[in-house]
Design a protein around this motif. Structure first.
Motif, PDB file in Angstrom:
ATOM      1  N   GLY A  98       0.812  -1.213   0.000  1.00  0.00           N
ATOM      2  CA  GLY A  98       0.000   0.000   0.000  1.00  0.00           C
ATOM      3  C   GLY A  98       0.841   1.256   0.000  1.00  0.00           C
ATOM      4  N   TYR A  99       1.873   1.283   0.842  1.00  0.00           N
ATOM      5  CA  TYR A  99       2.750   2.460   0.885  1.00  0.00           C
ATOM      6  C   TYR A  99       3.447   2.671  -0.457  1.00  0.00           C
ATOM      7  CZ  TYR A  99       2.346   2.928   5.996  1.00  0.00           C
ATOM      8  OH  TYR A  99       1.907   3.125   7.266  1.00  0.00           O
ATOM      9  N   LEU A 100       3.894   1.580  -1.076  1.00  0.00           N
ATOM     10  CA  LEU A 100       4.547   1.699  -2.378  1.00  0.00           C
ATOM     11  C   LEU A 100       3.566   2.173  -3.454  1.00  0.00           C
ATOM     12  CD1 LEU A 100       6.845  -1.460  -2.260  1.00  0.00           C
ATOM     13  CD2 LEU A 100       7.513   0.937  -1.975  1.00  0.00           C
ATOM     14  N   LEU A 101       2.353   1.618  -3.437  1.00  0.00           N
ATOM     15  CA  LEU A 101       1.342   2.067  -4.406  1.00  0.00           C
ATOM     16  C   LEU A 101       0.942   3.522  -4.162  1.00  0.00           C
ATOM     17  CD1 LEU A 101      -0.958  -1.070  -4.701  1.00  0.00           C
ATOM     18  CD2 LEU A 101       0.431  -0.043  -6.515  1.00  0.00           C
ATOM     19  N   MET A 102       0.940   3.935  -2.894  1.00  0.00           N
ATOM     20  CA  MET A 102       0.619   5.341  -2.599  1.00  0.00           C
ATOM     21  C   MET A 102       1.649   6.268  -3.206  1.00  0.00           C
ATOM     22  SD  MET A 102      -0.874   6.051   1.181  1.00  0.00           S
ATOM     23  CE  MET A 102       0.305   5.040   2.036  1.00  0.00           C
ATOM     24  N   THR A 111       8.517  18.605   0.193  1.00  0.00           N
ATOM     25  CA  THR A 111       8.566  18.277   1.615  1.00  0.00           C
ATOM     26  C   THR A 111       7.960  16.897   1.868  1.00  0.00           C
ATOM     27  OG1 THR A 111       8.409  20.622   2.170  1.00  0.00           O
ATOM     28  CG2 THR A 111       7.917  19.056   3.926  1.00  0.00           C
ATOM     29  N   ALA A 112       6.832  16.623   1.231  1.00  0.00           N
ATOM     30  CA  ALA A 112       6.177  15.319   1.403  1.00  0.00           C
ATOM     31  C   ALA A 112       7.075  14.183   0.914  1.00  0.00           C
ATOM     32  CB  ALA A 112       4.836  15.301   0.675  1.00  0.00           C
ATOM     33  N   LEU A 113       7.778  14.393  -0.181  1.00  0.00           N
ATOM     34  CA  LEU A 113       8.668  13.354  -0.700  1.00  0.00           C
ATOM     35  C   LEU A 113       9.850  13.101   0.240  1.00  0.00           C
ATOM     36  CD1 LEU A 113       8.644  14.210  -4.515  1.00  0.00           C
ATOM     37  CD2 LEU A 113       7.703  12.174  -3.412  1.00  0.00           C
ATOM     38  N   VAL A 114      10.419  14.168   0.777  1.00  0.00           N
ATOM     39  CA  VAL A 114      11.514  14.008   1.739  1.00  0.00           C
ATOM     40  C   VAL A 114      11.002  13.282   2.984  1.00  0.00           C
ATOM     41  CG1 VAL A 114      13.068  15.263   3.303  1.00  0.00           C
ATOM     42  CG2 VAL A 114      12.862  15.968   0.908  1.00  0.00           C
ATOM     43  N   LEU A 115       9.825  13.679   3.449  1.00  0.00           N
ATOM     44  CA  LEU A 115       9.238  13.019   4.618  1.00  0.00           C
ATOM     45  C   LEU A 115       8.929  11.552   4.332  1.00  0.00           C
ATOM     46  CD1 LEU A 115       6.899  15.825   5.968  1.00  0.00           C
ATOM     47  CD2 LEU A 115       8.939  14.893   7.078  1.00  0.00           C
ATOM     48  N   TRP A 116       8.498  11.246   3.108  1.00  0.00           N
ATOM     49  CA  TRP A 116       8.201   9.864   2.756  1.00  0.00           C
ATOM     50  C   TRP A 116       9.466   9.011   2.890  1.00  0.00           C
ATOM     51  CZ3 TRP A 116       9.410   5.772  -0.340  1.00  0.00           C
ATOM     52  CH2 TRP A 116       8.460   4.747  -0.426  1.00  0.00           C
ATOM     53  N   VAL A 117      10.595   9.543   2.437  1.00  0.00           N
ATOM     54  CA  VAL A 117      11.868   8.812   2.548  1.00  0.00           C
ATOM     55  C   VAL A 117      12.228   8.626   4.023  1.00  0.00           C
ATOM     56  CG1 VAL A 117      14.342   8.919   2.076  1.00  0.00           C
ATOM     57  CG2 VAL A 117      12.711   9.516   0.286  1.00  0.00           C
ATOM     58  N   LEU A 118      12.103   9.699   4.824  1.00  0.00           N
ATOM     59  CA  LEU A 118      12.388   9.589   6.263  1.00  0.00           C
ATOM     60  C   LEU A 118      11.444   8.593   6.930  1.00  0.00           C
ATOM     61  CD1 LEU A 118      13.012  13.332   7.194  1.00  0.00           C
ATOM     62  CD2 LEU A 118      14.717  11.513   6.934  1.00  0.00           C
ATOM     63  N   GLY A 119      10.177   8.634   6.543  1.00  0.00           N
ATOM     64  CA  GLY A 119       9.199   7.693   7.076  1.00  0.00           C
ATOM     65  C   GLY A 119       9.521   6.261   6.690  1.00  0.00           C
ATOM     66  N   ALA A 120      10.006   6.062   5.469  1.00  0.00           N
ATOM     67  CA  ALA A 120      10.384   4.727   5.024  1.00  0.00           C
ATOM     68  C   ALA A 120      11.553   4.196   5.848  1.00  0.00           C
ATOM     69  CB  ALA A 120      10.738   4.740   3.538  1.00  0.00           C
ATOM     70  N   VAL A 121      12.490   5.068   6.173  1.00  0.00           N
ATOM     71  CA  VAL A 121      13.632   4.657   7.006  1.00  0.00           C
ATOM     72  C   VAL A 121      13.142   4.280   8.408  1.00  0.00           C
ATOM     73  CG1 VAL A 121      15.757   5.482   8.115  1.00  0.00           C
ATOM     74  CG2 VAL A 121      15.335   5.976   5.689  1.00  0.00           C
ATOM     75  N   ALA A 122      12.284   5.114   8.993  1.00  0.00           N
ATOM     76  CA  ALA A 122      11.741   4.820  10.320  1.00  0.00           C
ATOM     77  C   ALA A 122      10.926   3.529  10.286  1.00  0.00           C
ATOM     78  CB  ALA A 122      10.880   5.981  10.819  1.00  0.00           C
ATOM     79  N   ILE A 179       2.528  14.208   6.393  1.00  0.00           N
ATOM     80  CA  ILE A 179       2.332  14.048   4.944  1.00  0.00           C
ATOM     81  C   ILE A 179       0.860  14.193   4.581  1.00  0.00           C
ATOM     82  CG2 ILE A 179       2.466  12.415   3.017  1.00  0.00           C
ATOM     83  CD1 ILE A 179       5.057  11.327   4.312  1.00  0.00           C
ATOM     84  N   VAL A 180      -0.029  13.584   5.351  1.00  0.00           N
ATOM     85  CA  VAL A 180      -1.467  13.713   5.085  1.00  0.00           C
ATOM     86  C   VAL A 180      -1.885  15.179   5.165  1.00  0.00           C
ATOM     87  CG1 VAL A 180      -3.779  13.154   5.956  1.00  0.00           C
ATOM     88  CG2 VAL A 180      -2.068  11.354   5.733  1.00  0.00           C
ATOM     89  N   TYR A 181      -1.366  15.890   6.172  1.00  0.00           N
ATOM     90  CA  TYR A 181      -1.662  17.325   6.274  1.00  0.00           C
ATOM     91  C   TYR A 181      -1.202  18.050   5.009  1.00  0.00           C
ATOM     92  CZ  TYR A 181      -1.071  22.217   7.298  1.00  0.00           C
ATOM     93  OH  TYR A 181      -1.103  23.580   7.203  1.00  0.00           O
ATOM     94  N   LEU A 182       0.004  17.770   4.551  1.00  0.00           N
ATOM     95  CA  LEU A 182       0.511  18.427   3.346  1.00  0.00           C
ATOM     96  C   LEU A 182      -0.352  18.112   2.129  1.00  0.00           C
ATOM     97  CD1 LEU A 182       4.348  17.844   3.844  1.00  0.00           C
ATOM     98  CD2 LEU A 182       3.122  20.024   4.039  1.00  0.00           C
ATOM     99  N   MET A 183      -0.811  16.866   2.022  1.00  0.00           N
ATOM    100  CA  MET A 183      -1.639  16.473   0.884  1.00  0.00           C
ATOM    101  C   MET A 183      -2.995  17.174   0.904  1.00  0.00           C
ATOM    102  SD  MET A 183       0.185  14.335  -0.860  1.00  0.00           S
ATOM    103  CE  MET A 183       1.660  15.202  -0.350  1.00  0.00           C
ATOM    104  N   VAL A 184      -3.534  17.373   2.077  1.00  0.00           N
ATOM    105  CA  VAL A 184      -4.866  17.983   2.195  1.00  0.00           C
ATOM    106  C   VAL A 184      -4.784  19.507   2.127  1.00  0.00           C
ATOM    107  CG1 VAL A 184      -6.852  18.307   3.733  1.00  0.00           C
ATOM    108  CG2 VAL A 184      -5.829  16.036   3.481  1.00  0.00           C
ATOM    109  N   ALA A 185      -3.888  20.102   2.910  1.00  0.00           N
ATOM    110  CA  ALA A 185      -3.845  21.569   3.015  1.00  0.00           C
ATOM    111  C   ALA A 185      -3.059  22.219   1.874  1.00  0.00           C
ATOM    112  CB  ALA A 185      -3.233  21.971   4.362  1.00  0.00           C
ATOM    113  N   LYS A 186      -2.091  21.511   1.322  1.00  0.00           N
ATOM    114  CA  LYS A 186      -1.243  22.045   0.267  1.00  0.00           C
ATOM    115  C   LYS A 186      -0.729  23.455   0.614  1.00  0.00           C
ATOM    116  CE  LYS A 186      -3.684  19.381  -3.264  1.00  0.00           C
ATOM    117  NZ  LYS A 186      -4.075  18.361  -2.359  1.00  0.00           N
ATOM    118  N   PRO A 187      -0.063  23.583   1.753  1.00  0.00           N
ATOM    119  CA  PRO A 187       0.369  24.917   2.189  1.00  0.00           C
ATOM    120  C   PRO A 187       1.466  25.475   1.293  1.00  0.00           C
ATOM    121  CG  PRO A 187       1.378  23.260   3.549  1.00  0.00           C
ATOM    122  CD  PRO A 187       0.408  22.540   2.641  1.00  0.00           C
TER     123      PRO A 187
END
Length: 151
Positions: free
Chosen positions: A57-61, A82-93, A139-147
């Motif tokens: 699911g994470y990969l398909l997302m 920012t979301a892409l950088v966070l995705w990489v950090l999240g993948a490491v965690a 990441i969800v916040y960034l996707m929804v709010a698009k600040p």
């Protein structure tokens, strides 16, 4: 509906399934992962669900998210970067939490859930799982709010 709307629908559906499963597994592990009778079953079940639902699911997302970005947005938007950088950090965690889950299973089998080493690994796994969860929320916040991030 056009291709973008269908893709966005599947992206959100995948996110609901993967993120919901991931959050639910964290809750189940918190309540039952240390149970002396059922804990080992819970840990193994969590490992299987992560392998067959959460990781795909994470990969398909990320794939559908990149596709949506390519179709309708630009990679120059700071919230996307920012979301892409966070995705990489999240993948490491998340990878760290998976290594710790495997170690938890080994320690549970060897010395049980009351051993000091098991408790230490379990606590560290909670930290990595919590870190991934916090990153996902951002990441969800960034996707929804698009600040409009500026720096």
């Amino acid at each position: 509906m056009n291709e973008y709307v269908w893709l966005k629908f599947f992206h959100i559906l995948i996110a609901i399934i993967a993120l919901g499963t991931s959050a639910g597994l964290g809750i189940v592990m918190e309540f039952y992962g240390d149970h002396p009778v059922h804990g080992l079953f819970v840990l193994r079940a969590v490992k299987r669900l992560v392998a067959f639902v959460v990781i795909p699911g994470y990969l398909l997302m990320v794939v559908t998210g990149l596709w949506l970005t390519h179709d309708a947005w630009s990679f120059t938007f700071r919230w996307i970067q920012t979301a892409l950088v966070l995705w990489v950090l999240g993948a490491v965690a998340f990878a760290g939490s998976l290594v710790l889950l495997n170690k938890q299973i080994e320690l549970f089998e060897a010395s049980g859930p009351t051993s000091t080493s098991y408790k230490r690994v379990s606590l560290l796994g909670r930290f990595f799982g919590g870190a991934s969860g916090l990153i996902i929320l951002i990441i969800v916040y960034l996707m929804v709010a698009k600040p409009s991030l500026s720096w």
